[in-house]
Design a protein around this motif. Structure first.
Motif, PDB file in Angstrom:
ATOM      1  N   TYR A  12       0.868   4.096  -2.926  1.00 28.66           N
ATOM      2  CA  TYR A  12       0.559   5.490  -2.585  1.00 28.66           C
ATOM      3  C   TYR A  12       1.640   6.452  -3.073  1.00 28.66           C
ATOM      4  CZ  TYR A  12      -0.566   9.543   0.347  1.00 28.66           C
ATOM      5  OH  TYR A  12      -0.877  10.800   0.792  1.00 28.66           O
ATOM      6  N   TYR A  14      -6.933   5.963   3.514  1.00 27.26           N
ATOM      7  CA  TYR A  14      -5.539   5.538   3.644  1.00 27.26           C
ATOM      8  C   TYR A  14      -4.652   6.683   4.126  1.00 27.26           C
ATOM      9  CZ  TYR A  14      -0.837   3.967   2.682  1.00 27.26           C
ATOM     10  OH  TYR A  14       0.491   3.649   2.820  1.00 27.26           O
ATOM     11  N   LEU A  62      -6.505   2.958  -3.784  1.00 29.07           N
ATOM     12  CA  LEU A  62      -6.566   2.884  -2.326  1.00 29.07           C
ATOM     13  C   LEU A  62      -7.803   3.642  -1.843  1.00 29.07           C
ATOM     14  CD1 LEU A  62      -2.840   3.816  -1.635  1.00 29.07           C
ATOM     15  CD2 LEU A  62      -3.833   1.544  -1.311  1.00 29.07           C
ATOM     16  N   ARG A  95       0.832  -1.203   0.000  1.00 27.70           N
ATOM     17  CA  ARG A  95       0.000   0.000   0.000  1.00 27.70           C
ATOM     18  C   ARG A  95       0.868   1.255   0.000  1.00 27.70           C
ATOM     19  NH1 ARG A  95      -4.110  -2.163   4.731  1.00 27.70           N
ATOM     20  NH2 ARG A  95      -5.125  -3.804   3.482  1.00 27.70           N
TER      21      ARG A  95
END
Length: 348
Positions: A220, A346, A342, A216
């Motif tokens: 990002y 997040y 995402l 993740r």
């Protein structure tokens, strides 16, 4: 008395400290005759927030931060509804109405369509993407997809009447995607799709959880979400983004903060001429230290062309823009698909 003095002391040494404000988005869902609809699915697009209406058709989302949200209502037998909700300094109450679909006989497939496998491969490539994260995705209910050849536009189109269920084993999410329309133009090889999605965390082992956290973070870094949040914070360079303004075939290094205006503590506006070319590069600080008037004609595949479709874009602190039509995006970010998305909750 001592406690009161202590509180006053804190306020004096932190005069700009302001308590985080939270609000409620709620309302009622009814049919066209005004009858409340129970068990309608209500969710905030791109988030983990989902609920269902009660017997009175009521729903409520608590603890909502100021910002822009797309609220979606879906129910079997009705056309789904999407509404933009702008939360600023007060609670939101909505009255939503769903239109009933005309009853039609469901199509019964009585023979194997040899073209469907090809359609599916094309859809998965352009809908989920071609990255490593996309390769870790699986659509569990592909049978609900309906394909159609648009001969006039030489395009493959797809729709679904219910949520596509997608398991992303690379990022650790179960995604429900309400597909309104997918189109792939065979001449231009350009794909577009429209719909809304909801995220849910997958439960896994400690090792899987660690891998998902790392994946993740990587998804990002350098993303459109991170850039928009960096814009809000005024930290695009600190977070390794290089921004150029396009002029003909050349690009000029610019301070993107000069295009930003503060609306209030929750929103900014962004306005610029022509296009911006944006790269994510660890040498961003060094590039800017070399001078803000440097020109270059080099634009690689790792960059993104961002052009305003509207006069200006309004952006909130979670990286969302008020009007989905705000930008035209081409290049690196334009190639990112569902497999790399995402939820807006997040945080690094």
């Amino acid at each position: 008395m001592k406690r009161l003095l202590f509180v006053v002391f804190l306020l004096l040494i932190h005069p700009h400290v302001k308590a985080q404000q939270f609000f409620t988005i709620g309302g009622v869902v009814k049919d066209a005759t005004g009858k409340p609809l129970a068990l309608a699915t209500v969710f905030i697009d791109g988030s983990k927030r989902i609920t269902a209406t009660n017997d009175k058709g009521e729903f409520r989302f608590r603890d909502v931060e100021p910002g822009t949200y797309q609220l979606v209502v879906n129910m079997v037998g009705f056309y789904s509804v999407k509404q933009t909700v702008n939360v600023q300094n007060q609670h939101i109450v909505l009255n939503l109405s769903l239109k009933e679909k005309e009853e039609t006989l469901k199509e019964v497939v009585i023979s194997f369509d040899p073209r469907r496998a090809g359609y599916m491969a094309l859809f998965i490539k352009n809908f989920l993407g071609t990255t490593e994260n996309a390769a870790g995705c699986e659509i569990l209910n592909t049978e609900i997809l309906k394909f159609k050849e648009n001969k006039k536009d030489n395009a493959l189109e797809a729709t679904s009447d219910d949520f596509l269920i997608i398991m992303n084993q690379k990022l650790g999410y179960k995604i429900k995607y309400l597909l309104r329309k997918f189109s792939y133009n065979r001449m231009s090889t350009v794909a577009s799709y429209d719909g809304e999605l909801i995220f849910e965390n997958i439960e896994g082992s400690d090792q899987e959880e660690s891998e998902w956290i790392e994946n993740r973070k990587n998804a990002y870094k350098g993303s459109l979400m991170q850039y928009m949040r960096a814009l809000f914070q005024g930290k695009t360079v600190d977070l390794n983004f290089i921004t150029y303004q396009v002029s003909g075939t050349q690009t000029k290094l610019v301070d993107v903060n000069s295009f930003v205006k503060l609306i209030d503590s929750n929103f900014i506006s962004l306005a610029f001429k022509n296009s911006l070319y944006i790269r994510y590069d660890s040498s961003a600080t060094q590039v800017y230290q070399q001078g803000t008037h440097q020109f270059t004609s080099k634009m690689g595949n790792d960059g993104t062309l961002l052009r305003l479709y509207l006069k200006r874009a309004t952006i909130d602190k979670k990286g969302s823009y008020v009007d989905f039509r705000s930008f035209l995006v081409k290049g690196y970010w334009g190639g990112k698909r569902i497999g790399d998305q995402l939820p807006f909750e997040y945080q690094e």
